[in-house]
Design a protein around this motif. Structure first.
Motif, PDB file in Angstrom:
ATOM      1  N   MET A  24       0.838  -1.200   0.000  1.00 50.06           N
ATOM      2  CA  MET A  24       0.000   0.000   0.000  1.00 50.06           C
ATOM      3  C   MET A  24       0.873   1.250   0.000  1.00 50.06           C
ATOM      4  SD  MET A  24      -3.045  -0.990   2.694  1.00 50.06           S
ATOM      5  CE  MET A  24      -2.026  -1.951   3.834  1.00 50.06           C
ATOM      6  N   ALA A  25       0.643   2.121  -0.964  1.00 49.62           N
ATOM      7  CA  ALA A  25       1.308   3.426  -0.995  1.00 49.62           C
ATOM      8  C   ALA A  25       0.374   4.483  -0.409  1.00 49.62           C
ATOM      9  CB  ALA A  25       1.696   3.791  -2.421  1.00 49.62           C
ATOM     10  N   TYR A  26       0.917   5.633  -0.109  1.00 44.77           N
ATOM     11  CA  TYR A  26       0.152   6.715   0.522  1.00 44.77           C
ATOM     12  C   TYR A  26      -0.622   7.499  -0.524  1.00 44.77           C
ATOM     13  CZ  TYR A  26      -0.640  10.620   3.814  1.00 44.77           C
ATOM     14  OH  TYR A  26      -1.198  11.567   4.634  1.00 44.77           O
ATOM     15  N   GLY A  27      -1.900   7.793  -0.238  1.00 44.50           N
ATOM     16  CA  GLY A  27      -2.704   8.615  -1.129  1.00 44.50           C
ATOM     17  C   GLY A  27      -3.697   9.448  -0.341  1.00 44.50           C
ATOM     18  N   SER A  28      -4.113  10.575  -0.899  1.00 46.09           N
ATOM     19  CA  SER A  28      -5.063  11.444  -0.192  1.00 46.09           C
ATOM     20  C   SER A  28      -6.317  11.732  -1.021  1.00 46.09           C
ATOM     21  CB  SER A  28      -4.385  12.756   0.225  1.00 46.09           C
ATOM     22  OG  SER A  28      -3.907  13.466  -0.910  1.00 46.09           O
ATOM     23  N   ASP A  29      -6.177  12.091  -2.293  1.00 45.37           N
ATOM     24  CA  ASP A  29      -7.313  12.300  -3.198  1.00 45.37           C
ATOM     25  C   ASP A  29      -8.251  13.409  -2.735  1.00 45.37           C
ATOM     26  OD1 ASP A  29      -8.841  11.787  -5.484  1.00 45.37           O
ATOM     27  OD2 ASP A  29     -10.127  10.339  -4.453  1.00 45.37           O
ATOM     28  N   LEU A  30      -7.758  14.368  -2.003  1.00 42.31           N
ATOM     29  CA  LEU A  30      -8.606  15.449  -1.489  1.00 42.31           C
ATOM     30  C   LEU A  30      -8.905  16.476  -2.569  1.00 42.31           C
ATOM     31  CD1 LEU A  30      -6.753  15.655   1.872  1.00 42.31           C
ATOM     32  CD2 LEU A  30      -9.204  15.208   1.691  1.00 42.31           C
ATOM     33  N   LEU A  31     -10.055  17.145  -2.434  1.00 45.05           N
ATOM     34  CA  LEU A  31     -10.523  18.089  -3.437  1.00 45.05           C
ATOM     35  C   LEU A  31     -10.674  19.478  -2.835  1.00 45.05           C
ATOM     36  CD1 LEU A  31     -13.372  15.845  -4.904  1.00 45.05           C
ATOM     37  CD2 LEU A  31     -10.991  15.985  -5.678  1.00 45.05           C
ATOM     38  N   GLY A  32     -10.389  20.496  -3.641  1.00 47.90           N
ATOM     39  CA  GLY A  32     -10.621  21.878  -3.221  1.00 47.90           C
ATOM     40  C   GLY A  32      -9.899  22.232  -1.938  1.00 47.90           C
ATOM     41  N   ASP A  33     -10.573  23.005  -1.078  1.00 44.79           N
ATOM     42  CA  ASP A  33      -9.975  23.449   0.180  1.00 44.79           C
ATOM     43  C   ASP A  33      -9.717  22.304   1.142  1.00 44.79           C
ATOM     44  OD1 ASP A  33     -10.055  26.039  -0.741  1.00 44.79           O
ATOM     45  OD2 ASP A  33     -11.926  26.552   0.275  1.00 44.79           O
ATOM     46  N   MET A  34     -10.327  21.153   0.909  1.00 44.23           N
ATOM     47  CA  MET A  34     -10.101  20.007   1.800  1.00 44.23           C
ATOM     48  C   MET A  34      -8.696  19.446   1.664  1.00 44.23           C
ATOM     49  SD  MET A  34     -13.815  18.064   1.612  1.00 44.23           S
ATOM     50  CE  MET A  34     -14.073  18.396  -0.143  1.00 44.23           C
ATOM     51  N   GLN A  35      -7.925  19.894   0.661  1.00 41.94           N
ATOM     52  CA  GLN A  35      -6.547  19.427   0.518  1.00 41.94           C
ATOM     53  C   GLN A  35      -5.687  19.834   1.705  1.00 41.94           C
ATOM     54  OE1 GLN A  35      -4.662  19.519  -3.310  1.00 41.94           O
ATOM     55  NE2 GLN A  35      -6.592  19.596  -4.421  1.00 41.94           N
ATOM     56  N   PHE A  36      -6.160  20.764   2.497  1.00 40.75           N
ATOM     57  CA  PHE A  36      -5.494  21.153   3.741  1.00 40.75           C
ATOM     58  C   PHE A  36      -5.262  19.936   4.648  1.00 40.75           C
ATOM     59  CE2 PHE A  36      -6.133  22.219   8.248  1.00 40.75           C
ATOM     60  CZ  PHE A  36      -5.083  23.096   8.470  1.00 40.75           C
ATOM     61  N   HIS A  37      -6.103  18.916   4.543  1.00 37.40           N
ATOM     62  CA  HIS A  37      -6.050  17.749   5.427  1.00 37.40           C
ATOM     63  C   HIS A  37      -5.176  16.630   4.869  1.00 37.40           C
ATOM     64  CE1 HIS A  37      -9.262  19.493   7.840  1.00 37.40           C
ATOM     65  NE2 HIS A  37      -9.990  19.653   6.751  1.00 37.40           N
ATOM     66  N   GLN A  38      -4.290  16.934   3.952  1.00 38.71           N
ATOM     67  CA  GLN A  38      -3.489  15.910   3.272  1.00 38.71           C
ATOM     68  C   GLN A  38      -2.755  14.984   4.231  1.00 38.71           C
ATOM     69  OE1 GLN A  38      -0.452  17.601   0.737  1.00 38.71           O
ATOM     70  NE2 GLN A  38      -0.327  15.767  -0.544  1.00 38.71           N
ATOM     71  N   SER A  39      -2.244  15.498   5.329  1.00 35.83           N
ATOM     72  CA  SER A  39      -1.464  14.687   6.262  1.00 35.83           C
ATOM     73  C   SER A  39      -2.333  13.828   7.183  1.00 35.83           C
ATOM     74  CB  SER A  39      -0.558  15.592   7.110  1.00 35.83           C
ATOM     75  OG  SER A  39       0.327  16.319   6.288  1.00 35.83           O
ATOM     76  N   ASP A  40      -3.635  14.049   7.186  1.00 37.92           N
ATOM     77  CA  ASP A  40      -4.509  13.292   8.088  1.00 37.92           C
ATOM     78  C   ASP A  40      -4.642  11.831   7.686  1.00 37.92           C
ATOM     79  OD1 ASP A  40      -4.845  15.591   9.475  1.00 37.92           O
ATOM     80  OD2 ASP A  40      -6.983  15.846   9.076  1.00 37.92           O
ATOM     81  N   GLU A  41      -4.238  11.479   6.458  1.00 41.42           N
ATOM     82  CA  GLU A  41      -4.236  10.064   6.075  1.00 41.42           C
ATOM     83  C   GLU A  41      -3.313   9.268   6.998  1.00 41.42           C
ATOM     84  OE1 GLU A  41      -5.258   6.708   3.521  1.00 41.42           O
ATOM     85  OE2 GLU A  41      -6.141   8.705   3.754  1.00 41.42           O
ATOM     86  N   PHE A  42      -2.232   9.889   7.495  1.00 38.24           N
ATOM     87  CA  PHE A  42      -1.366   9.234   8.472  1.00 38.24           C
ATOM     88  C   PHE A  42      -2.150   8.864   9.720  1.00 38.24           C
ATOM     89  CE2 PHE A  42       1.978  11.655   6.173  1.00 38.24           C
ATOM     90  CZ  PHE A  42       2.866  10.630   5.921  1.00 38.24           C
ATOM     91  N   VAL A  43      -2.954   9.792  10.205  1.00 40.94           N
ATOM     92  CA  VAL A  43      -3.720   9.586  11.440  1.00 40.94           C
ATOM     93  C   VAL A  43      -4.738   8.466  11.257  1.00 40.94           C
ATOM     94  CG1 VAL A  43      -5.241  10.683  13.124  1.00 40.94           C
ATOM     95  CG2 VAL A  43      -3.405  12.014  12.051  1.00 40.94           C
ATOM     96  N   ILE A  44      -5.459   8.507  10.139  1.00 41.06           N
ATOM     97  CA  ILE A  44      -6.509   7.510   9.895  1.00 41.06           C
ATOM     98  C   ILE A  44      -5.912   6.111   9.762  1.00 41.06           C
ATOM     99  CG2 ILE A  44      -8.262   6.775   8.246  1.00 41.06           C
ATOM    100  CD1 ILE A  44      -8.776   9.754   7.671  1.00 41.06           C
ATOM    101  N   ARG A  45      -4.867   5.967   8.973  1.00 38.87           N
ATOM    102  CA  ARG A  45      -4.251   4.643   8.817  1.00 38.87           C
ATOM    103  C   ARG A  45      -3.614   4.171  10.124  1.00 38.87           C
ATOM    104  NH1 ARG A  45      -1.394   3.944   2.892  1.00 38.87           N
ATOM    105  NH2 ARG A  45      -2.795   5.300   1.699  1.00 38.87           N
ATOM    106  N   GLY A  46      -3.122   5.121  10.917  1.00 40.10           N
ATOM    107  CA  GLY A  46      -2.481   4.774  12.181  1.00 40.10           C
ATOM    108  C   GLY A  46      -3.415   4.149  13.189  1.00 40.10           C
ATOM    109  N   ARG A  47      -4.715   4.252  12.970  1.00 37.96           N
ATOM    110  CA  ARG A  47      -5.678   3.596  13.851  1.00 37.96           C
ATOM    111  C   ARG A  47      -5.722   2.091  13.622  1.00 37.96           C
ATOM    112  NH1 ARG A  47     -10.160   8.064  12.116  1.00 37.96           N
ATOM    113  NH2 ARG A  47      -9.298   9.839  13.295  1.00 37.96           N
ATOM    114  N   VAL A  48      -5.194   1.633  12.491  1.00 31.29           N
ATOM    115  CA  VAL A  48      -5.266   0.227  12.120  1.00 31.29           C
ATOM    116  C   VAL A  48      -3.882  -0.377  11.897  1.00 31.29           C
ATOM    117  CG1 VAL A  48      -6.172  -1.404  10.405  1.00 31.29           C
ATOM    118  CG2 VAL A  48      -7.523   0.603  11.049  1.00 31.29           C
ATOM    119  N   LEU A  49      -2.968   0.399  11.337  1.00 29.90           N
ATOM    120  CA  LEU A  49      -1.665  -0.120  10.921  1.00 29.90           C
ATOM    121  C   LEU A  49      -0.556   0.389  11.833  1.00 29.90           C
ATOM    122  CD1 LEU A  49      -2.016   0.515   7.076  1.00 29.90           C
ATOM    123  CD2 LEU A  49      -2.525  -1.597   8.318  1.00 29.90           C
TER     124      LEU A  49
END
Length: 338
Positions: free
Chosen positions: A302-327
Motif C-alpha cells: 500500500m502506498a500513501y494517497g489522499s485524493d482530497l478536493l478543493g480546500d479540503m486538501q489542507f487535510h493531506q497529512s490526516d491520512e497518516f492519522v486515519i491509517r495509524g488507527r489500524v496499521l
C-alpha cells in the motif's frame, strides 16, 4: 522510513541544495549549523494520489473554469503540498504537460510531479459530468485543464486516447474502471470499460514502458482489472481477501485514500460537493478501515494517497492519522517514503 526505530544521532551535510553526506560527527569549517535536537528529520513524503487541478470540490464545476485560473490555483495547491513535506506527488487525472513543465523549471515552489495526464473514462463513467439530461457530445480533444479526464469508447478510441496522453508527456495511464462518488451517472458498482478495452489500454501502456492505474472500489472491478494487467489500484475500499492475495501475487499495489471520504462527510457539503455525490460516499467510507487490514494480511503493498478536493486538501497529512488507527506507525510512514 525503513526501520521501526529511530536512527542514532546523525549529521546531514547539505551542499548546493543537495544532501552530500550522512553520518555521525560530520564537520565543515564553512557550514552553517542547524541544531534540530529533540525533533525528527524525515525523508520527503510522497503522495501517490492527488489532483493538483482540483481547486473546487465540485469537479464538474472545476472543469468549466478557465485554464488560466486553474493554473494559478494549482500552483498554490502544489506549494501548500510542498510546505506540508510532500516533495513528490503523483497526479492521477487532470494535470497537463505544460503545468508539469512549470514545476520542472522551478519557477514556483512545488513538489516533483508525476502525472497520468487526463484520466480515461467511458461515456457515463467517472469523468462524465454531463448528467442524465445533457446529451451534448463531448469533444475528444480540446479538454479544459480543470477537467479530470477525457471520454473514450471502444478499443480504437481508448488506444488513441492512451497514445495521445503518452505523446503529451504522461508518465503512466489512468483509467476509470468503477463508478465514483463525484460523478453523477455511475453508481459505485458500475464497471467501467469492457475487458477488451482494458486489455487494449494495458497493452498501450506496456508498449510505452509504463503501467495503468485504475480508479476502483468493488472487489469485482479490482479482480478483473488485475486479470487484465492493471498495476496500480486506486482506493480499493471494498476489496476482499482472495482478490487482495491475487493482486499481491501479480505484483500490483494499492493506494488507499481514506482521508478524502472522511472529509467529504464532514466538510463536503459546505465546500460545494454535490448532494447526490455525498450520498454515495458512505458506501465506500464505512468499508475503508477494514480494507487496510485485508490488504495488509494479504501482503498487498500500500502506498500513501489522499485524493482530497478543493480546500479540503489542507487535510493531506490526516491520512497518516486515519491509517495509524489500524496499521503500525512505521508501515504508515513507509508508505509515504519508500
Amino acid at each position: 522510513g525503513t526501520s521501526p526505530e529511530k536512527s542514532d544521532l546523525t549529521d546531514v551535510l547539505i551542499e548546493n541544495e543537495r544532501i552530500r553526506e550522512l553520518g555521525p560527527n560530520l564537520s565543515s569549517d564553512s557550514a552553517e549549523i542547524i541544531d534540530i535536537k529533540g525533533r525528527t528529520l524525515m525523508p520527503g513524503l510522497i503522495d501517490c494520489h492527488v489532483h493538483v487541478i482540483a481547486a473546487l470540490a465540485d469537479l464538474g464545476a472545476n472543469g468549466r473554469l478557465p485554464d488560466s485560473l486553474i493554473t494559478a490555483r494549482s500552483l498554490v495547491l502544489m506549494r501548500n503540498m510542498l510546505m506540508r513535506g510532500f516533495t513528490t506527488v503523483r497526479d492521477v487525472g487532470g494535470a497537463d504537460h505544460g503545468l508539469i513543465q512549470v514545476t520542472r523549471e522551478g519557477i514556483f515552489p512545488t513538489p516533483r510531479v508525476l502525472t497520468s495526464g487526463n484520466a480515461l473514462s467511458q461515456t457515463g463513467g467517472h469523468c462524465d459530468f454531463r448528467g442524465r439530461f445533457n446529451s451534448d457530445p463531448v469533444p475528444f480533444s480540446k479538454i479544459p485543464l480543470g477537467a479530470l479526464g477525457r471520454i473514450c469508447d471502444g478499443e480504437q478510441e481508448i488506444r488513441r486516447a492512451a497514445r495521445e496522453e503518452l505523446k503529451g508527456g504522461a508518465d503512466f495511464i489512468k483509467i476509470m474502471a468503477n463508478g465514483g462518488c463525484a460523478s453523477p451517472t455511475d453508481p459505485i458498482h458500475f464497471l467501467g470499460f469492457s475487458r477488451q478495452e482494458l486489455l487494449a489500454v494495458v497493452e498501450e501502456a506496456s508498449n510505452a514502458g509504463t503501467y495503468v492505474s485504475a480508479h476502483l472500489y468493488t472487489d469485482q472491478a479490482i479482480r478483473r482489472c488485475v486479470e487484465c494487467g492493471v498495476h496500480s489500484l486506486e482506493h480499493c475500499n471494498l476489496i476482499e481477501r482472495d482478490t487482495a492475495v491475487f493482486a499481491a501475487s501479480h505484483g500490483a499495489f494499492a493506494i488507499p485514500t481514506l482521508v478524502t471520504y472522511d472529509k467529504l462527510v464532514s466538510e463536503g457539503a459546505e465546500r460545494g460537493f454535490p448532494a447526490d455525490s455525498l450520498a454515495k460516499v458512505e458506501t465506500v467510507r464505512k468499508a475503508g478501515m477494514e480494507s487496510l487490514t485485508v490488504m495488509r494480511e494479504a501482503g498487498l503493498t500500500m502506498a500513501y494517497g489522499s485524493d482530497l478536493l478543493g480546500d479540503m486538501q489542507f487535510h493531506q497529512s490526516d491520512e497518516f492519522v486515519i491509517r495509524g488507527r489500524v496499521l503500525p506507525a512505521q508501515e504508515v510512514i513507509a508508505s509515504a517514503t519508500h
